[in-house]
Design a protein around this motif. Structure first.
Motif, PDB file in Angstrom:
ATOM      1  N   UNK A 280      75.560 -23.275 -11.518  1.00  0.00           N
ATOM      2  CA  UNK A 280      75.263 -23.224 -10.087  1.00  0.00           C
ATOM      3  C   UNK A 280      74.400 -21.997  -9.860  1.00  0.00           C
ATOM      4  N   UNK A 281      73.291 -22.189  -9.165  1.00  0.00           N
ATOM      5  CA  UNK A 281      72.370 -21.070  -8.944  1.00  0.00           C
ATOM      6  C   UNK A 281      72.076 -20.925  -7.459  1.00  0.00           C
ATOM      7  N   UNK A 282      72.225 -19.694  -6.972  1.00  0.00           N
ATOM      8  CA  UNK A 282      71.890 -19.369  -5.587  1.00  0.00           C
ATOM      9  C   UNK A 282      70.601 -18.559  -5.605  1.00  0.00           C
ATOM     10  N   UNK A 283      69.579 -19.077  -4.912  1.00  0.00           N
ATOM     11  CA  UNK A 283      68.286 -18.392  -4.844  1.00  0.00           C
ATOM     12  C   UNK A 283      67.571 -18.807  -3.573  1.00  0.00           C
ATOM     13  N   UNK A 284      67.028 -17.829  -2.887  1.00  0.00           N
ATOM     14  CA  UNK A 284      66.237 -18.094  -1.688  1.00  0.00           C
ATOM     15  C   UNK A 284      66.984 -18.959  -0.673  1.00  0.00           C
ATOM     16  N   UNK A 285      68.290 -18.733  -0.571  1.00  0.00           N
ATOM     17  CA  UNK A 285      69.095 -19.453   0.401  1.00  0.00           C
ATOM     18  C   UNK A 285      69.477 -20.862   0.006  1.00  0.00           C
ATOM     19  N   UNK A 286      69.181 -21.255  -1.225  1.00  0.00           N
ATOM     20  CA  UNK A 286      69.501 -22.608  -1.690  1.00  0.00           C
ATOM     21  C   UNK A 286      70.455 -22.538  -2.874  1.00  0.00           C
ATOM     22  N   UNK A 287      71.263 -23.567  -3.013  1.00  0.00           N
ATOM     23  CA  UNK A 287      72.147 -23.703  -4.155  1.00  0.00           C
ATOM     24  C   UNK A 287      71.691 -24.909  -4.967  1.00  0.00           C
ATOM     25  N   UNK A 288      71.482 -24.697  -6.252  1.00  0.00           N
ATOM     26  CA  UNK A 288      71.137 -25.806  -7.139  1.00  0.00           C
ATOM     27  C   UNK A 288      72.215 -25.927  -8.203  1.00  0.00           C
ATOM     28  N   UNK A 289      72.414 -27.129  -8.681  1.00  0.00           N
ATOM     29  CA  UNK A 289      73.424 -27.392  -9.700  1.00  0.00           C
ATOM     30  C   UNK A 289      72.767 -28.122 -10.862  1.00  0.00           C
ATOM     31  N   UNK A 290      72.988 -27.615 -12.059  1.00  0.00           N
ATOM     32  CA  UNK A 290      72.528 -28.279 -13.287  1.00  0.00           C
ATOM     33  C   UNK A 290      73.752 -28.650 -14.106  1.00  0.00           C
TER      34      UNK A 290
ATOM     35  N   UNK B 241      81.126 -22.923 -17.409  1.00  0.00           N
ATOM     36  CA  UNK B 241      80.496 -22.762 -16.101  1.00  0.00           C
ATOM     37  C   UNK B 241      79.636 -21.510 -16.127  1.00  0.00           C
ATOM     38  N   UNK B 242      78.524 -21.589 -15.421  1.00  0.00           N
ATOM     39  CA  UNK B 242      77.637 -20.445 -15.308  1.00  0.00           C
ATOM     40  C   UNK B 242      77.166 -20.376 -13.861  1.00  0.00           C
ATOM     41  N   UNK B 243      77.247 -19.186 -13.309  1.00  0.00           N
ATOM     42  CA  UNK B 243      76.800 -18.952 -11.944  1.00  0.00           C
ATOM     43  C   UNK B 243      75.619 -17.993 -11.993  1.00  0.00           C
ATOM     44  N   UNK B 244      74.533 -18.353 -11.352  1.00  0.00           N
ATOM     45  CA  UNK B 244      73.343 -17.510 -11.331  1.00  0.00           C
ATOM     46  C   UNK B 244      73.039 -17.126  -9.884  1.00  0.00           C
ATOM     47  N   UNK B 245      72.852 -15.841  -9.667  1.00  0.00           N
ATOM     48  CA  UNK B 245      72.479 -15.319  -8.358  1.00  0.00           C
ATOM     49  C   UNK B 245      71.124 -14.656  -8.535  1.00  0.00           C
ATOM     50  N   UNK B 246      70.099 -15.198  -7.868  1.00  0.00           N
ATOM     51  CA  UNK B 246      68.741 -14.703  -8.062  1.00  0.00           C
ATOM     52  C   UNK B 246      68.293 -13.959  -6.809  1.00  0.00           C
ATOM     53  N   UNK B 247      67.852 -12.724  -7.018  1.00  0.00           N
ATOM     54  CA  UNK B 247      67.381 -11.879  -5.919  1.00  0.00           C
ATOM     55  C   UNK B 247      68.106 -10.550  -5.957  1.00  0.00           C
ATOM     56  N   UNK B 248      67.364  -9.453  -5.785  1.00  0.00           N
ATOM     57  CA  UNK B 248      67.972  -8.130  -5.916  1.00  0.00           C
ATOM     58  C   UNK B 248      69.131  -7.891  -4.958  1.00  0.00           C
ATOM     59  N   UNK B 249      69.075  -8.459  -3.754  1.00  0.00           N
ATOM     60  CA  UNK B 249      70.151  -8.237  -2.797  1.00  0.00           C
ATOM     61  C   UNK B 249      71.449  -8.891  -3.272  1.00  0.00           C
ATOM     62  N   UNK B 250      71.359 -10.054  -3.917  1.00  0.00           N
ATOM     63  CA  UNK B 250      72.558 -10.705  -4.448  1.00  0.00           C
ATOM     64  C   UNK B 250      73.111  -9.949  -5.645  1.00  0.00           C
ATOM     65  N   UNK B 251      72.226  -9.417  -6.483  1.00  0.00           N
ATOM     66  CA  UNK B 251      72.681  -8.634  -7.637  1.00  0.00           C
ATOM     67  C   UNK B 251      73.461  -7.419  -7.154  1.00  0.00           C
ATOM     68  N   UNK B 252      72.931  -6.712  -6.178  1.00  0.00           N
ATOM     69  CA  UNK B 252      73.626  -5.532  -5.647  1.00  0.00           C
ATOM     70  C   UNK B 252      74.963  -5.907  -5.029  1.00  0.00           C
ATOM     71  N   UNK B 253      75.001  -7.040  -4.323  1.00  0.00           N
ATOM     72  CA  UNK B 253      76.240  -7.467  -3.672  1.00  0.00           C
ATOM     73  C   UNK B 253      77.339  -7.757  -4.679  1.00  0.00           C
ATOM     74  N   UNK B 254      77.003  -8.431  -5.775  1.00  0.00           N
ATOM     75  CA  UNK B 254      78.013  -8.837  -6.733  1.00  0.00           C
ATOM     76  C   UNK B 254      78.260  -7.829  -7.843  1.00  0.00           C
ATOM     77  N   UNK B 255      77.233  -7.149  -8.307  1.00  0.00           N
ATOM     78  CA  UNK B 255      77.393  -6.227  -9.435  1.00  0.00           C
ATOM     79  C   UNK B 255      77.331  -4.766  -9.015  1.00  0.00           C
ATOM     80  N   UNK B 256      76.783  -4.490  -7.842  1.00  0.00           N
ATOM     81  CA  UNK B 256      76.674  -3.109  -7.394  1.00  0.00           C
ATOM     82  C   UNK B 256      75.876  -2.273  -8.373  1.00  0.00           C
TER      83      UNK B 256
END
Length: 93
Positions: A9-19, A74-89
């Motif tokens: 599941x990948x979150x990027x640019x406000x969209x969620x995609x599933x592979x 399962x793999x979750x991908x968060x794309x975008x610097x703001x999401x990286x900071x939110x989840x990983x700090x």
């Protein structure tokens, strides 16, 4: 190693995609590998994860993994610097 029925599941640019499936997930991972110059291991809620950075060191994606019997199921991908900071700090630096 990817489980044959892995789900990403990948979150990027406000969209969620599933592979679904190892081939589709591996192909997507190779696309991101070409852009990332480095991967830095992190813990996300106690689970394995990776922060990928651009060649100049800016974080641009975060991957979190669910592993069962030594396979990524399962793999979750968060794309975008703001999401990286939110989840990983700052823990990835």
């Amino acid at each position: 190693m990817l489980d044959p029925s892995v789900v990403q599941r990948a979150a990027a640019l406000g969209h969620l995609t599933v592979l679904r499936g190892a081939a589709a997930v591996a192909e997507q991972a190779m696309t991101f590998a070409r852009v990332a110059s480095g991967a830095h291991p992190v813990l996300i809620n106690g689970a394995a994860g990776v922060v990928a950075a651009t060649p100049d060191g800016r974080p641009f994606s975060l991957l979190a993994f669910t592993i069962v019997d030594d396979r990524i199921v399962e793999m979750y991908a968060f794309v975008g610097p703001e999401l990286v900071e939110e989840f990983a700090g700052q823990s990835w630096k």
